[in-house]
Motif scaffolding. Structure first.
Motif, PDB file in Angstrom:
ATOM      1  N   GLU A   1       0.840  -1.196   0.000  1.00 13.75           N
ATOM      2  CA  GLU A   1       0.000   0.000   0.000  1.00 13.75           C
ATOM      3  C   GLU A   1       0.876   1.248   0.000  1.00 13.75           C
ATOM      4  O   GLU A   1       1.871   1.328   0.713  1.00 13.75           O
ATOM      5  CB  GLU A   1      -0.917  -0.002   1.225  1.00 13.75           C
ATOM      6  N   VAL A   2       0.465   2.228  -0.816  1.00 12.97           N
ATOM      7  CA  VAL A   2       1.190   3.490  -0.932  1.00 12.97           C
ATOM      8  C   VAL A   2       0.182   4.634  -0.881  1.00 12.97           C
ATOM      9  O   VAL A   2      -0.848   4.590  -1.559  1.00 12.97           O
ATOM     10  CB  VAL A   2       1.975   3.566  -2.262  1.00 12.97           C
ATOM     11  N   VAL A   3       0.472   5.643  -0.062  1.00 15.53           N
ATOM     12  CA  VAL A   3      -0.287   6.895  -0.118  1.00 15.53           C
ATOM     13  C   VAL A   3       0.704   7.996  -0.494  1.00 15.53           C
ATOM     14  O   VAL A   3       1.836   8.023  -0.013  1.00 15.53           O
ATOM     15  CB  VAL A   3      -1.012   7.216   1.205  1.00 15.53           C
ATOM     16  N   CYS A   4       0.273   8.896  -1.373  1.00 15.38           N
ATOM     17  CA  CYS A   4       1.172   9.881  -1.975  1.00 15.38           C
ATOM     18  C   CYS A   4       0.881  11.283  -1.454  1.00 15.38           C
ATOM     19  O   CYS A   4      -0.277  11.713  -1.413  1.00 15.38           O
ATOM     20  CB  CYS A   4       1.016   9.871  -3.493  1.00 15.38           C
ATOM     21  N   ASP A   5       1.931  11.984  -1.106  1.00 13.67           N
ATOM     22  CA  ASP A   5       1.815  13.342  -0.591  1.00 13.67           C
ATOM     23  C   ASP A   5       1.268  14.286  -1.658  1.00 13.67           C
ATOM     24  O   ASP A   5       1.700  14.254  -2.812  1.00 13.67           O
ATOM     25  CB  ASP A   5       3.203  13.803  -0.140  1.00 13.67           C
ATOM     26  N   ILE A   6       0.329  15.165  -1.273  1.00 11.43           N
ATOM     27  CA  ILE A   6      -0.200  16.171  -2.200  1.00 11.43           C
ATOM     28  C   ILE A   6       0.090  17.587  -1.717  1.00 11.43           C
ATOM     29  O   ILE A   6      -0.319  18.556  -2.357  1.00 11.43           O
ATOM     30  CB  ILE A   6      -1.713  15.995  -2.433  1.00 11.43           C
ATOM     31  N   SER A   7       0.784  17.713  -0.596  1.00 10.92           N
ATOM     32  CA  SER A   7       1.184  19.026  -0.084  1.00 10.92           C
ATOM     33  C   SER A   7       2.682  19.146  -0.343  1.00 10.92           C
ATOM     34  O   SER A   7       3.505  18.767   0.483  1.00 10.92           O
ATOM     35  CB  SER A   7       0.865  19.125   1.414  1.00 10.92           C
ATOM     36  N   LYS A   8       3.039  19.664  -1.513  1.00 18.80           N
ATOM     37  CA  LYS A   8       4.368  19.442  -2.065  1.00 18.80           C
ATOM     38  C   LYS A   8       5.384  20.513  -1.682  1.00 18.80           C
ATOM     39  O   LYS A   8       5.061  21.683  -1.514  1.00 18.80           O
ATOM     40  CB  LYS A   8       4.299  19.364  -3.592  1.00 18.80           C
ATOM     41  N   TRP A   9       6.630  20.051  -1.588  1.00 21.31           N
ATOM     42  CA  TRP A   9       7.788  20.926  -1.439  1.00 21.31           C
ATOM     43  C   TRP A   9       8.556  20.924  -2.755  1.00 21.31           C
ATOM     44  O   TRP A   9       8.800  19.878  -3.339  1.00 21.31           O
ATOM     45  CB  TRP A   9       8.695  20.434  -0.316  1.00 21.31           C
ATOM     46  N   ASP A  10       8.923  22.108  -3.208  1.00 18.22           N
ATOM     47  CA  ASP A  10       9.668  22.244  -4.456  1.00 18.22           C
ATOM     48  C   ASP A  10      11.026  22.879  -4.181  1.00 18.22           C
ATOM     49  O   ASP A  10      11.227  23.554  -3.166  1.00 18.22           O
ATOM     50  CB  ASP A  10       8.906  23.128  -5.450  1.00 18.22           C
ATOM     51  N   GLY A  11      11.947  22.666  -5.120  1.00 17.96           N
ATOM     52  CA  GLY A  11      13.240  23.330  -5.040  1.00 17.96           C
ATOM     53  C   GLY A  11      13.153  24.718  -5.649  1.00 17.96           C
ATOM     54  O   GLY A  11      12.638  24.890  -6.751  1.00 17.96           O
ATOM     55  N   GLU A  12      13.628  25.710  -4.920  1.00 15.46           N
ATOM     56  CA  GLU A  12      13.619  27.083  -5.420  1.00 15.46           C
ATOM     57  C   GLU A  12      14.991  27.422  -5.993  1.00 15.46           C
ATOM     58  O   GLU A  12      16.019  27.216  -5.350  1.00 15.46           O
ATOM     59  CB  GLU A  12      13.270  28.053  -4.295  1.00 15.46           C
ATOM     60  N   ARG A  13      14.987  27.952  -7.191  1.00 14.81           N
ATOM     61  CA  ARG A  13      16.244  28.287  -7.862  1.00 14.81           C
ATOM     62  C   ARG A  13      16.919  29.464  -7.158  1.00 14.81           C
ATOM     63  O   ARG A  13      16.301  30.501  -6.921  1.00 14.81           O
ATOM     64  CB  ARG A  13      15.959  28.634  -9.321  1.00 14.81           C
ATOM     65  N   VAL A  14      18.164  29.288  -6.822  1.00 11.57           N
ATOM     66  CA  VAL A  14      18.952  30.329  -6.163  1.00 11.57           C
ATOM     67  C   VAL A  14      20.136  30.658  -7.058  1.00 11.57           C
ATOM     68  O   VAL A  14      20.958  29.790  -7.354  1.00 11.57           O
ATOM     69  CB  VAL A  14      19.437  29.862  -4.772  1.00 11.57           C
ATOM     70  N   GLU A  15      20.206  31.897  -7.495  1.00 12.13           N
ATOM     71  CA  GLU A  15      21.274  32.301  -8.410  1.00 12.13           C
ATOM     72  C   GLU A  15      22.550  32.673  -7.655  1.00 12.13           C
ATOM     73  O   GLU A  15      22.505  33.277  -6.585  1.00 12.13           O
ATOM     74  CB  GLU A  15      20.819  33.496  -9.251  1.00 12.13           C
TER      75      GLU A  15
ATOM     76  N   PRO B   1      18.347  24.703  -7.468  1.00 10.49           N
ATOM     77  CA  PRO B   1      17.351  24.795  -6.389  1.00 10.49           C
ATOM     78  C   PRO B   1      17.933  24.367  -5.049  1.00 10.49           C
ATOM     79  O   PRO B   1      17.781  23.236  -4.609  1.00 10.49           O
ATOM     80  CB  PRO B   1      16.250  23.844  -6.859  1.00 10.49           C
ATOM     81  N   MET B   2      18.598  25.286  -4.406  1.00  8.13           N
ATOM     82  CA  MET B   2      19.277  24.990  -3.155  1.00  8.13           C
ATOM     83  C   MET B   2      18.396  25.250  -1.942  1.00  8.13           C
ATOM     84  O   MET B   2      18.833  25.109  -0.812  1.00  8.13           O
ATOM     85  CB  MET B   2      20.544  25.847  -3.049  1.00  8.13           C
ATOM     86  N   ARG B   3      17.141  25.672  -2.174  1.00  8.93           N
ATOM     87  CA  ARG B   3      16.264  26.016  -1.065  1.00  8.93           C
ATOM     88  C   ARG B   3      14.892  25.393  -1.321  1.00  8.93           C
ATOM     89  O   ARG B   3      14.375  25.450  -2.437  1.00  8.93           O
ATOM     90  CB  ARG B   3      16.153  27.536  -0.958  1.00  8.93           C
ATOM     91  N   ASN B   4      14.312  24.779  -0.301  1.00 13.25           N
ATOM     92  CA  ASN B   4      12.995  24.171  -0.439  1.00 13.25           C
ATOM     93  C   ASN B   4      11.904  25.167  -0.086  1.00 13.25           C
ATOM     94  O   ASN B   4      12.027  25.916   0.887  1.00 13.25           O
ATOM     95  CB  ASN B   4      12.867  22.948   0.472  1.00 13.25           C
ATOM     96  N   VAL B   5      10.839  25.169  -0.869  1.00 17.48           N
ATOM     97  CA  VAL B   5       9.685  26.019  -0.595  1.00 17.48           C
ATOM     98  C   VAL B   5       8.430  25.150  -0.638  1.00 17.48           C
ATOM     99  O   VAL B   5       8.323  24.225  -1.441  1.00 17.48           O
ATOM    100  CB  VAL B   5       9.573  27.176  -1.609  1.00 17.48           C
TER     101      VAL B   5
END
Length: 222
Positions: A62-76, A86-90
């Motif tokens: 059984e697998v339940v999948c997260d829908i409240s997502k964290w993405d990588g934010e691009r840092v220049e 993307p060194m920072r998570n948002v």
């Protein structure tokens, strides 16, 4: 006579995670932690919910999948414009993103029968911060069922959030309550908190998680 050469015999792959441009943590360890612990069910977190990822998890019960997502934010980097990573998570916990992810999980469950639910992490924090009403959140619940009415809608509830007024009207928008204890010093109240949870969400299955804490960053957790 011509000799047939296969790419599989001569090709090379630059394999590994780069730090230039957009990247995500590899999903090729997905499910291995669950199996290492000898378990057969997992909550799939932080990675995109894709057919490739679900293939990695196909052998689990059984697998339940997260829908409240964290993405990588691009840092220049100031000295190397255009070479950011993307060194920072948002956290993208917007309603639109939740609906999109919920529909995706519902669709995936048709091809991967062991995908049985969609998991909404840190739910009340977003409800409170964005003043989300039960009617508004009901759209997420509908999206979970969009392609497969058997898909279960899980929601994280922390024991310090167990106040009836926090969840009034939301009771029917969840199928399963995932109860967490934030601070380990409160673990001795788990039986009491389970009863409080059942009183707020009568008839809902409850999956209790003993503790969620990071001792180094939260002094109250030991």
């Amino acid at each position: 006579m011509a000799t047939h050469v296969r790419l599989a015999d001569v090709g090379w792959v630059w394999d590994g995670q780069g730090i230039n441009g957009t990247w995500q943590l590899s999903i090729f360890g997905a499910g291995e932690g669950t199996r290492w612990f000898g378990l057969r069910r997992c909550c799939f977190m932080f990675h995109p919910n894709t057919p490739l990822a679900m293939e990695k998890l196909r052998g689990l019960d059984e697998v339940v999948c997260d829908i409240s997502k964290w993405d990588g934010e691009r840092v220049e980097h100031p000295q190397y414009p255009g070479l950011g990573a993307p060194m920072r998570n948002v956290h993208d916990g917007t309603m639109a993103r939740k609906v999109q992810e919920a529909e995706n999980v519902s669709r995936l469950s048709l091809d991967f029968p062991n995908v049985t639910g969609a998991f909404d992490d840190d739910l009340y924090g977003k409800i409170a911060a964005e003043h989300i009403t039960p009617a508004q959140y009901g759209v997420v619940h509908q999206a979970v069922k969009r392609h497969n009415p058997k898909t279960k809608h899980w929601g994280v509830v922390y024991t310090h959030e167990l106040k009836p007024e926090n969840w009034r009207g939301f009771e029917d928008t969840l199928d399963v309550v995932n109860l967490w204890v934030w601070d380990s010093k409160n673990l001795f109240r788990l039986d009491e908190d389970l009863e409080r949870c059942r009183a707020i969400f009568p008839g809902k299955p409850t999956r209790a998680v003993p503790c969620r804490c990071r001792p180094r960053s939260r002094p109250g957790c030991r």
